[in-house]
Design an enzyme around this catalytic site. Sequence first.
Site, PDB file in Angstrom:
ATOM      1  N   ASP A 255      14.910 -46.186  36.439  1.00 37.68           N
ATOM      2  CA  ASP A 255      15.601 -45.538  37.549  1.00 37.68           C
ATOM      3  C   ASP A 255      14.537 -44.820  38.387  1.00 37.68           C
ATOM      4  O   ASP A 255      13.866 -45.454  39.194  1.00 37.68           O
ATOM      5  CB  ASP A 255      16.638 -44.609  36.912  1.00 37.68           C
ATOM      6  CG  ASP A 255      17.607 -43.988  37.880  1.00 37.68           C
ATOM      7  OD1 ASP A 255      17.795 -44.543  38.965  1.00 37.68           O
ATOM      8  OD2 ASP A 255      18.193 -42.935  37.555  1.00 37.68           O
TER       9      ASP A 255
ATOM     10  N   ASN B 231      10.403 -41.940  35.908  1.00 33.28           N
ATOM     11  CA  ASN B 231       9.726 -40.801  35.263  1.00 33.28           C
ATOM     12  C   ASN B 231       9.618 -40.969  33.753  1.00 33.28           C
ATOM     13  O   ASN B 231       8.586 -40.662  33.162  1.00 33.28           O
ATOM     14  CB  ASN B 231      10.463 -39.494  35.578  1.00 33.28           C
ATOM     15  CG  ASN B 231      10.342 -39.114  37.044  1.00 33.28           C
ATOM     16  OD1 ASN B 231       9.333 -39.389  37.678  1.00 33.28           O
ATOM     17  ND2 ASN B 231      11.380 -38.508  37.593  1.00 33.28           N
ATOM     18  N   THR B 232      10.690 -41.449  33.142  1.00 36.74           N
ATOM     19  CA  THR B 232      10.691 -41.611  31.693  1.00 36.74           C
ATOM     20  C   THR B 232       9.622 -42.608  31.262  1.00 36.74           C
ATOM     21  O   THR B 232       8.790 -42.311  30.406  1.00 36.74           O
ATOM     22  CB  THR B 232      12.076 -42.113  31.216  1.00 36.74           C
ATOM     23  OG1 THR B 232      13.065 -41.224  31.708  1.00 36.74           O
ATOM     24  CG2 THR B 232      12.141 -42.171  29.706  1.00 36.74           C
TER      25      THR B 232
HETATM   26  P1  IMP Z   1      14.362 -42.631  34.790  1.00 33.56           P
HETATM   27  O1  IMP Z   1      13.433 -41.706  34.053  1.00 33.56           O
HETATM   28  O2  IMP Z   1      14.970 -41.965  36.003  1.00 33.56           O
HETATM   29  O3  IMP Z   1      13.731 -43.954  35.128  1.00 33.56           O
HETATM   30  O4  IMP Z   1      15.619 -42.851  33.878  1.00 33.56           O
HETATM   31  C1  IMP Z   1      15.615 -43.685  32.833  1.00 33.56           C
HETATM   32  C2  IMP Z   1      16.727 -43.380  31.867  1.00 33.56           C
HETATM   33  O5  IMP Z   1      17.869 -42.778  32.486  1.00 33.56           O
HETATM   34  C3  IMP Z   1      17.220 -44.681  31.299  1.00 33.56           C
HETATM   35  O6  IMP Z   1      16.484 -45.043  30.167  1.00 33.56           O
HETATM   36  C4  IMP Z   1      18.674 -44.388  31.024  1.00 33.56           C
HETATM   37  O7  IMP Z   1      18.796 -43.830  29.747  1.00 33.56           O
HETATM   38  C5  IMP Z   1      19.067 -43.367  32.040  1.00 33.56           C
HETATM   39  N1  IMP Z   1      19.776 -43.997  33.184  1.00 33.56           N
HETATM   40  C6  IMP Z   1      19.318 -44.163  34.446  1.00 33.56           C
HETATM   41  N2  IMP Z   1      20.226 -44.744  35.229  1.00 33.56           N
HETATM   42  C7  IMP Z   1      21.295 -44.980  34.442  1.00 33.56           C
HETATM   43  C8  IMP Z   1      22.582 -45.605  34.683  1.00 33.56           C
HETATM   44  O8  IMP Z   1      22.930 -46.064  35.785  1.00 33.56           O
HETATM   45  N3  IMP Z   1      23.411 -45.642  33.607  1.00 33.56           N
HETATM   46  C9  IMP Z   1      23.078 -45.157  32.379  1.00 33.56           C
HETATM   47  N4  IMP Z   1      21.896 -44.588  32.109  1.00 33.56           N
HETATM   48  C10 IMP Z   1      21.013 -44.506  33.133  1.00 33.56           C
END
Ligand code: IMP
Length: 187
Positions: A108, A111-112
């Site tokens: 998404d 960051n993770t």
């Molecule tokens: P990031 O750090 O923003 O890339 O978020 C990654 C994490 O957020 C993913 O591994 C998911 O656990 C959670 N996430 C992000 N978008 C969604 C979504 O649309 N549905 C469910 N979980 C999400």
Amino acid sequence: MQNYKNFLSEILIDEETLQARIVEVAAEINRDYADVQEPLVLICILRGGMVFLVDLMRHLNVLHQIDFMAISSYGRGTRESHGNIRLTLDLQSDIRDKHILLVEDIIDSGNTISYVLEFLQTRQPKSLKVCALLDKQERREAVVPIHYRGFAIPNKYVFGYGLDLDEYYRNLPFIGVVDLEKYQPPG
Ligand code: IMP
Ligand code: MG
């Protein structure tokens, strides 16, 4: 518990489409790692990537091990990850000199995964690649390499196939879009 049909606004990716694409992604991985001598380790970040990992590995014919890690992030809202990411479960195995493929449900903001990549890199793997089922490009904040990608998806909150809504509904075999006006969090 609410029946998901009450807040499902659309099925974004149905079961058949998901499974067909996973076969294709596995074939790419099989091809790329066919001649690799050192061990391949698939690392799944719990819990979202679990269903994808299991289906993906059943189509792999390259020798591999699996390992798990978990992280938690605290931030502005529970549906977004911001800043403070912390390791809550470490790997069981030593990844030094191994080929690592990170298997993620969705990228998404990015960051993770960038936190995880930086962290894993310090342990000096032989190689480090990313395989993500879903890519929400529009929301990207961090630059992340995605070597294997299932689907690019629009900026909508999705659930099912490992992805949760308040920890529920991970079992659904498709990727659905939530109608947040109709969804009532449990409790
Ligand atoms: P990031 O750090 O923003 O890339 O978020 C990654 C994490 O957020 C993913 O591994 C998911 O656990 C959670 N996430 C992000 N978008 C969604 C979504 O649309 N549905 C469910 N979980 C999400
Ligand atoms: Mg996740």
